[in-house]
Design a protein around this motif. Structure first.
Motif, mmCIF file in Angstrom:
data_model
loop_
_atom_site.group_PDB
_atom_site.id
_atom_site.type_symbol
_atom_site.label_atom_id
_atom_site.label_comp_id
_atom_site.label_asym_id
_atom_site.label_seq_id
_atom_site.Cartn_x
_atom_site.Cartn_y
_atom_site.Cartn_z
ATOM 1 N N ASP A 41 1.108 -1.298 0.050
ATOM 2 C CA ASP A 41 -0.164 0.005 -0.106
ATOM 3 C C ASP A 41 0.941 1.298 0.167
ATOM 4 O O ASP A 41 1.161 1.537 1.056
ATOM 5 N N VAL B 26 -0.307 4.441 1.838
ATOM 6 C CA VAL B 26 -0.344 4.264 3.413
ATOM 7 C C VAL B 26 -0.189 5.763 4.086
ATOM 8 O O VAL B 26 -0.826 6.111 5.200
ATOM 9 N N GLY C 1 -4.357 4.971 3.307
ATOM 10 C CA GLY C 1 -3.980 3.350 2.804
ATOM 11 C C GLY C 1 -5.375 3.399 2.086
ATOM 12 O O GLY C 1 -6.400 3.946 2.253
ATOM 13 N N THR D 259 -5.124 -1.802 6.146
ATOM 14 C CA THR D 259 -3.766 -1.089 6.164
ATOM 15 C C THR D 259 -3.507 -0.735 7.659
ATOM 16 O O THR D 259 -4.338 0.301 8.138
ATOM 17 N N CYS E 198 3.259 -2.181 4.360
ATOM 18 C CA CYS E 198 2.617 -0.712 4.424
ATOM 19 C C CYS E 198 3.667 0.279 5.148
ATOM 20 O O CYS E 198 3.184 0.977 5.805
#
Length: 361
Positions: free
Chosen positions: A266, A269, A273, A278, A297
């Protein structure tokens, strides 16, 4: 103007906000630059390089904040820095206010002038100070995703590019902006089969024009996403709404439709996100697993390659730093509509409308 360059104190953040070349340009115009000792070390710059360029080296974070009229950073201030920010002090950095109410409230309380890199916007809608880090993060998303597909890290055990006689991995990229295109370019270069989603048909046509035939496009909607995640090996979230929280394109219930060992990266983030599952991670502890799906993340991905990232970032931020130093923040913003859009907070007043939409302040 007195300009401060502190060490980045966020976990594993190794970039620096001004290079010795930038210090040289500022000091020859009679500005004073205070650099915290070893601030540039991880990016390849010694204290001596800064001294020779005309900077004064200070021993502590507190001293830099105390002396400077403008603080130039890479990442947002963290909690230990909140009390150091003074009323009227200019803070020029990435803020991503929409994802942190605590940061927003702290900067409002400080009555500082906060100018955010990520919302500086040119006439054509491009984000000049976000673009180079988006390019780095997009390329790294594929690089990291390929690594975490390895079995020892509980990935599927798939080589993203495959080998003769074995099909390549499947990569799903959500968003055809700068991050998404760079991620797709890297994945395509490895030989993976790539599907890139967006709601902007102009962007999808552009992708079709520039990418090889094993990169295909699809219109982004929940039905199509649910269909494609069932066979994807690597999913990259690359959605951006400038200054605002990212939409949640993959919800918790969708994880059950993915095969075990699927990797999700991701890149959004920093803006909350684009996956419901996330949560921010660090380079020190970059992944976690939910329902057998590996989540990566990290909030400061470019910080892992500080030499490349520092040079790429300062190439675009320094002209604005110099403009603010020469004119003062008010005149610089008034004379440059792009910079004006980066102005988020002014002495406790929220200027950026996206912050007002996303945060209760």
């Amino acid at each position: 103007m007195k300009i401060g360059v502190p060490i980045e104190v966020k976990n594993n953040e190794s970039r620096v906000s001004i290079t010795p070349a930038g210090v040289f340009e500022l000091t020859k115009r009679k500005h004073h630059v205070y650099v915290q000792t070893q601030a540039g070390l991880a990016s390849g710059f010694e204290d001596l390089d800064y001294i020779e360029a005309g900077a004064e080296i200070l021993s502590s974070l507190d001293a830099v904040y105390e002396k400077a009229e403008m603080i130039v950073k890479v990442k947002e201030p963290i909690e230990k820095e909140y009390a150091l920010v003074r009323e009227g002090q200019i803070i020029f950095t990435y803020f991503h206010f929409a994802s942190s109410q605590a940061l927003t409230l702290a900067m409002i309380a400080s009555k500082a002038v906060c100018i955010a890199y990520e919302t500086v916007e040119d006439e054509d809608g491009s984000l000049p100070l976000l673009t180079p880090m988006s390019e780095v993060a997009g390329r790294m998303a594929t690089q990291q995703g390929a690594k975490y597909l390895e079995k020892p890290i509980r990935g599927k055990g798939i080589l993203l590019g495959g080998v003769p006689g074995v099909p390549p991995g499947k990569v799903l990229v959500l968003g055809a902006g700068v991050v998404g295109i760079q991620a797709a370019k890297m994945a395509a270069g490895l030989g993976a089969h790539v599907t890139i989603f967006d709601i902007n048909m102009k962007r999808l046509r552009y992708v079709n024009d520039i990418m090889p035939s094993h990169v295909v496009t699809a219109f982004s909607n929940e039905y199509n996403i649910r269909k494609h995640i069932k066979t994807a090996d690597l999913i990259i979230g690359a959605v951006l709404i400038p200054g605002a929280k990212a939409p949640k394109l993959i919800t918790r219930d969708m994880l059950k439709d993915m095969t075990p060992g699927t990797v999700m990266v991701d890149v959004a983030v920093d803006q909350g996100g684009c996956f419901e599952t996330t949560r921010p991670t660090t380079h020190e502890d970059p992944t976690y697993i939910i329902d057998d799906v590996v989540h990566y993340c990290v909030t400061n991905m470019p910080g892992a390659v500080p030499y490349t990232s520092t040079l790429a970032l300062t190439n675009v931020t320094f002209p604005y730093v110099l403009d603010i130093a020469q004119k003062g923040w008010k005149e610089a913003c008034n004379s440059d509509p792009s910079l004006q859009k980066g102005l988020s907070l002014d002495h406790g007043k929220v200027i950026c409308k996206e912050i007002l939409k996303e945060m209760v302040v």
